[in-house]
Design a protein around this motif. Structure first.
Motif, PDB file in Angstrom:
ATOM      1  N   ALA A  73       0.829  -1.201   0.000  1.00 26.59           N
ATOM      2  CA  ALA A  73       0.000   0.000   0.000  1.00 26.59           C
ATOM      3  C   ALA A  73       0.865   1.254   0.000  1.00 26.59           C
ATOM      4  CB  ALA A  73      -0.933  -0.005   1.212  1.00 26.59           C
ATOM      5  N   ARG A  74       1.951   1.235   0.761  1.00 22.48           N
ATOM      6  CA  ARG A  74       2.847   2.386   0.819  1.00 22.48           C
ATOM      7  C   ARG A  74       3.444   2.685  -0.558  1.00 22.48           C
ATOM      8  NH1 ARG A  74       5.302   4.464   5.219  1.00 22.48           N
ATOM      9  NH2 ARG A  74       4.934   2.563   6.442  1.00 22.48           N
ATOM     10  N   GLU A  75       3.831   1.625  -1.265  1.00 18.51           N
ATOM     11  CA  GLU A  75       4.413   1.796  -2.601  1.00 18.51           C
ATOM     12  C   GLU A  75       3.402   2.413  -3.568  1.00 18.51           C
ATOM     13  OE1 GLU A  75       6.318  -0.920  -6.225  1.00 18.51           O
ATOM     14  OE2 GLU A  75       5.891  -1.824  -4.275  1.00 18.51           O
ATOM     15  N   LEU A  76       2.161   1.925  -3.515  1.00 17.91           N
ATOM     16  CA  LEU A  76       1.130   2.465  -4.405  1.00 17.91           C
ATOM     17  C   LEU A  76       0.822   3.923  -4.077  1.00 17.91           C
ATOM     18  CD1 LEU A  76      -1.483  -0.434  -4.738  1.00 17.91           C
ATOM     19  CD2 LEU A  76       0.478   0.097  -6.185  1.00 17.91           C
ATOM     20  N   LEU A  77       0.690   4.233  -2.799  1.00 12.40           N
ATOM     21  CA  LEU A  77       0.343   5.593  -2.401  1.00 12.40           C
ATOM     22  C   LEU A  77       1.477   6.567  -2.689  1.00 12.40           C
ATOM     23  CD1 LEU A  77      -1.599   5.050   0.954  1.00 12.40           C
ATOM     24  CD2 LEU A  77      -2.475   5.236  -1.382  1.00 12.40           C
ATOM     25  N   ALA A  78       2.714   6.092  -2.587  1.00  9.41           N
ATOM     26  CA  ALA A  78       3.854   6.942  -2.898  1.00  9.41           C
ATOM     27  C   ALA A  78       3.845   7.357  -4.366  1.00  9.41           C
ATOM     28  CB  ALA A  78       5.155   6.221  -2.563  1.00  9.41           C
ATOM     29  N   GLN A  79       3.312   6.492  -5.225  1.00 14.64           N
ATOM     30  CA  GLN A  79       3.192   6.829  -6.647  1.00 14.64           C
ATOM     31  C   GLN A  79       1.982   7.712  -6.912  1.00 14.64           C
ATOM     32  OE1 GLN A  79       3.705   3.432  -9.442  1.00 14.64           O
ATOM     33  NE2 GLN A  79       4.182   2.212  -7.642  1.00 14.64           N
ATOM     34  N   ALA A  80       0.901   7.423  -6.199  1.00 17.36           N
ATOM     35  CA  ALA A  80      -0.366   8.099  -6.498  1.00 17.36           C
ATOM     36  C   ALA A  80      -0.461   9.500  -5.908  1.00 17.36           C
ATOM     37  CB  ALA A  80      -1.529   7.248  -5.989  1.00 17.36           C
ATOM     38  N   GLN A  81       0.116   9.735  -4.735  1.00 15.35           N
ATOM     39  CA  GLN A  81      -0.078  11.014  -4.057  1.00 15.35           C
ATOM     40  C   GLN A  81       0.445  12.212  -4.853  1.00 15.35           C
ATOM     41  OE1 GLN A  81      -1.861  11.527  -0.951  1.00 15.35           O
ATOM     42  NE2 GLN A  81      -1.838  13.446  -2.098  1.00 15.35           N
ATOM     43  N   PRO A  82       1.661  12.150  -5.424  1.00 12.20           N
ATOM     44  CA  PRO A  82       2.121  13.290  -6.223  1.00 12.20           C
ATOM     45  C   PRO A  82       1.209  13.566  -7.418  1.00 12.20           C
ATOM     46  CG  PRO A  82       3.958  11.854  -5.680  1.00 12.20           C
ATOM     47  CD  PRO A  82       2.714  11.120  -5.289  1.00 12.20           C
ATOM     48  N   ALA A  83       0.709  12.502  -8.054  1.00 12.01           N
ATOM     49  CA  ALA A  83      -0.205  12.676  -9.183  1.00 12.01           C
ATOM     50  C   ALA A  83      -1.523  13.284  -8.716  1.00 12.01           C
ATOM     51  CB  ALA A  83      -0.454  11.338  -9.871  1.00 12.01           C
ATOM     52  N   ALA A  84      -2.006  12.860  -7.554  1.00 18.18           N
ATOM     53  CA  ALA A  84      -3.240  13.424  -7.006  1.00 18.18           C
ATOM     54  C   ALA A  84      -3.067  14.902  -6.700  1.00 18.18           C
ATOM     55  CB  ALA A  84      -3.654  12.657  -5.755  1.00 18.18           C
ATOM     56  N   ASP A  85      -1.890  15.279  -6.207  1.00 21.41           N
ATOM     57  CA  ASP A  85      -1.606  16.688  -5.932  1.00 21.41           C
ATOM     58  C   ASP A  85      -1.597  17.504  -7.232  1.00 21.41           C
ATOM     59  OD1 ASP A  85      -1.370  16.061  -3.259  1.00 21.41           O
ATOM     60  OD2 ASP A  85       0.824  15.934  -3.301  1.00 21.41           O
ATOM     61  N   LYS A  86      -1.011  16.937  -8.288  1.00 17.37           N
ATOM     62  CA  LYS A  86      -1.016  17.611  -9.589  1.00 17.37           C
ATOM     63  C   LYS A  86      -2.433  17.770 -10.122  1.00 17.37           C
ATOM     64  CE  LYS A  86       3.561  16.076 -11.147  1.00 17.37           C
ATOM     65  NZ  LYS A  86       4.304  15.307 -12.199  1.00 17.37           N
ATOM     66  N   LEU A  87      -3.253  16.754  -9.897  1.00 15.10           N
ATOM     67  CA  LEU A  87      -4.641  16.799 -10.350  1.00 15.10           C
ATOM     68  C   LEU A  87      -5.402  17.927  -9.646  1.00 15.10           C
ATOM     69  CD1 LEU A  87      -6.597  15.305 -12.238  1.00 15.10           C
ATOM     70  CD2 LEU A  87      -7.100  13.744 -10.344  1.00 15.10           C
ATOM     71  N   ALA A  88      -5.188  18.061  -8.356  1.00  8.95           N
ATOM     72  CA  ALA A  88      -5.831  19.132  -7.592  1.00  8.95           C
ATOM     73  C   ALA A  88      -5.350  20.499  -8.062  1.00  8.95           C
ATOM     74  CB  ALA A  88      -5.550  18.950  -6.100  1.00  8.95           C
ATOM     75  N   ALA A  89      -4.043  20.608  -8.328  1.00 11.51           N
ATOM     76  CA  ALA A  89      -3.491  21.877  -8.800  1.00 11.51           C
ATOM     77  C   ALA A  89      -4.041  22.237 -10.181  1.00 11.51           C
ATOM     78  CB  ALA A  89      -1.964  21.798  -8.838  1.00 11.51           C
ATOM     79  N   ALA A  90      -4.187  21.226 -11.039  1.00 15.89           N
ATOM     80  CA  ALA A  90      -4.730  21.465 -12.383  1.00 15.89           C
ATOM     81  C   ALA A  90      -6.164  21.966 -12.299  1.00 15.89           C
ATOM     82  CB  ALA A  90      -4.657  20.195 -13.211  1.00 15.89           C
ATOM     83  N   ALA A  91      -6.944  21.402 -11.394  1.00 18.40           N
ATOM     84  CA  ALA A  91      -8.338  21.826 -11.235  1.00 18.40           C
ATOM     85  C   ALA A  91      -8.421  23.297 -10.869  1.00 18.40           C
ATOM     86  CB  ALA A  91      -9.025  20.975 -10.171  1.00 18.40           C
ATOM     87  N   SER A  92      -7.530  23.742  -9.998  1.00 15.46           N
ATOM     88  CA  SER A  92      -7.567  25.142  -9.565  1.00 15.46           C
ATOM     89  C   SER A  92      -7.110  26.110 -10.647  1.00 15.46           C
ATOM     90  CB  SER A  92      -6.696  25.325  -8.313  1.00 15.46           C
ATOM     91  OG  SER A  92      -5.332  25.078  -8.608  1.00 15.46           O
ATOM     92  N   SER A  93      -6.400  25.595 -11.660  1.00 16.98           N
ATOM     93  CA  SER A  93      -5.874  26.476 -12.708  1.00 16.98           C
ATOM     94  C   SER A  93      -6.760  26.541 -13.950  1.00 16.98           C
ATOM     95  CB  SER A  93      -4.471  26.005 -13.120  1.00 16.98           C
ATOM     96  OG  SER A  93      -4.528  24.742 -13.776  1.00 16.98           O
ATOM     97  N   ILE A  94      -7.840  25.765 -13.978  1.00 17.19           N
ATOM     98  CA  ILE A  94      -8.734  25.745 -15.134  1.00 17.19           C
ATOM     99  C   ILE A  94      -9.832  26.783 -14.948  1.00 17.19           C
ATOM    100  CG2 ILE A  94     -10.414  24.362 -16.417  1.00 17.19           C
ATOM    101  CD1 ILE A  94      -8.699  21.906 -15.779  1.00 17.19           C
ATOM    102  N   ALA A  95     -10.013  27.644 -15.927  1.00 18.46           N
ATOM    103  CA  ALA A  95     -10.989  28.741 -15.826  1.00 18.46           C
ATOM    104  C   ALA A  95     -12.415  28.280 -16.145  1.00 18.46           C
ATOM    105  CB  ALA A  95     -10.586  29.879 -16.747  1.00 18.46           C
ATOM    106  N   ASP A  96     -12.551  27.394 -17.131  1.00 21.30           N
ATOM    107  CA  ASP A  96     -13.885  26.930 -17.526  1.00 21.30           C
ATOM    108  C   ASP A  96     -14.564  26.232 -16.344  1.00 21.30           C
ATOM    109  OD1 ASP A  96     -15.744  26.172 -19.979  1.00 21.30           O
ATOM    110  OD2 ASP A  96     -15.525  24.381 -18.735  1.00 21.30           O
TER     111      ASP A  96
END
Length: 205
Positions: A73-96
């Motif tokens: 689980a630690r290995e999977l979350l270590a891969q997923a968390q940075p991508a999840a953070d990028k996803l959240a950041a992308a959402a905040s940068s979209i104007a539409d």
């Protein structure tokens, strides 16, 4: 020992606050310098711990969980968390507004699945593909949409294609979130059947 208690930012913030406190006490309030230094040092040590980033599986009794399950689980979350953070950041940068809402929904689902896997490491295998493939890919697609949309003359055709993929990703994210919920139900169906049989024997219905 810095690596034991978080990243650089908690140390930098603690240092800045402690330095400001030291100057304030020794100069503005005329505290003895040694007393001010001791107070500032105590504040620094406290802030380092308080501001330290939360660690994975914090609060769980890891002794009662299989070491292999936690490591996987630690290995999977270590891969997923940075991508999840990028996803959240992308959402905040979209104007539409419509697309922002869709990407924000993906981000919320990803965060929910990650938190549930952290709370129950044994559930990690059921969402392995989601964490290692769909979340990183969704982050890349969302970042791509934000980049395209921020151009002076964005291609509406390309935006439409990327937007269609983001819309389809909604279904995949919901599917994996629901499959995780189903795995957490465990033996619920069996338990219900046994209860119904017991009720039928005891009260005739």
């Amino acid at each position: 020992m810095r690596w034991l208690f978080g990243n650089d930012w908690n140390w930098i913030a603690a240092g800045a606050v402690s330095a400001a406190l030291l100057l304030g006490l020794s100069i503005l309030t005329h505290f003895p310098f040694l007393v001010s230094l001791v107070i500032a040092a105590l504040v620094f040590a406290g802030l380092v711990f308080v501001l330290a980033p939360r660690q994975l599986f914090e609060g769980l009794d890891l002794g009662s969980i299989g070491g292999g399950q936690v490591a996987f689980a630690r290995e999977l979350l270590a891969q997923a968390q940075p991508a999840a953070d990028k996803l959240a950041a992308a959402a905040s940068s979209i104007a539409d507004k419509d697309m922002k809402a869709k990407v924000k929904n993906l981000s919320d689902i990803a965060a929910d699945v990650i938190s549930r896997v952290e709370a129950k490491p044994a559930s990690a295998p059921s969402v392995r593909r989601f964490l290692t493939y769909y979340v990183p890919q969704a982050a890349e697609v969302a970042e791509g949409y934000a980049t395209l949309a921020n151009r002076r003359a964005p291609s509406q055709v390309r935006l439409s294609k990327v937007g269609a993929v983001i819309t389809k990703l909604q279904d995949a994210f919901v599917h994996y979130a629901d499959s995780l919920a189903d795995s957490e139900l465990g033996t619920l169906d069996v338990d219900l059947r046994l209860i119904q049989e017991s009720l039928k024997e005891d009260i005739g219905r």
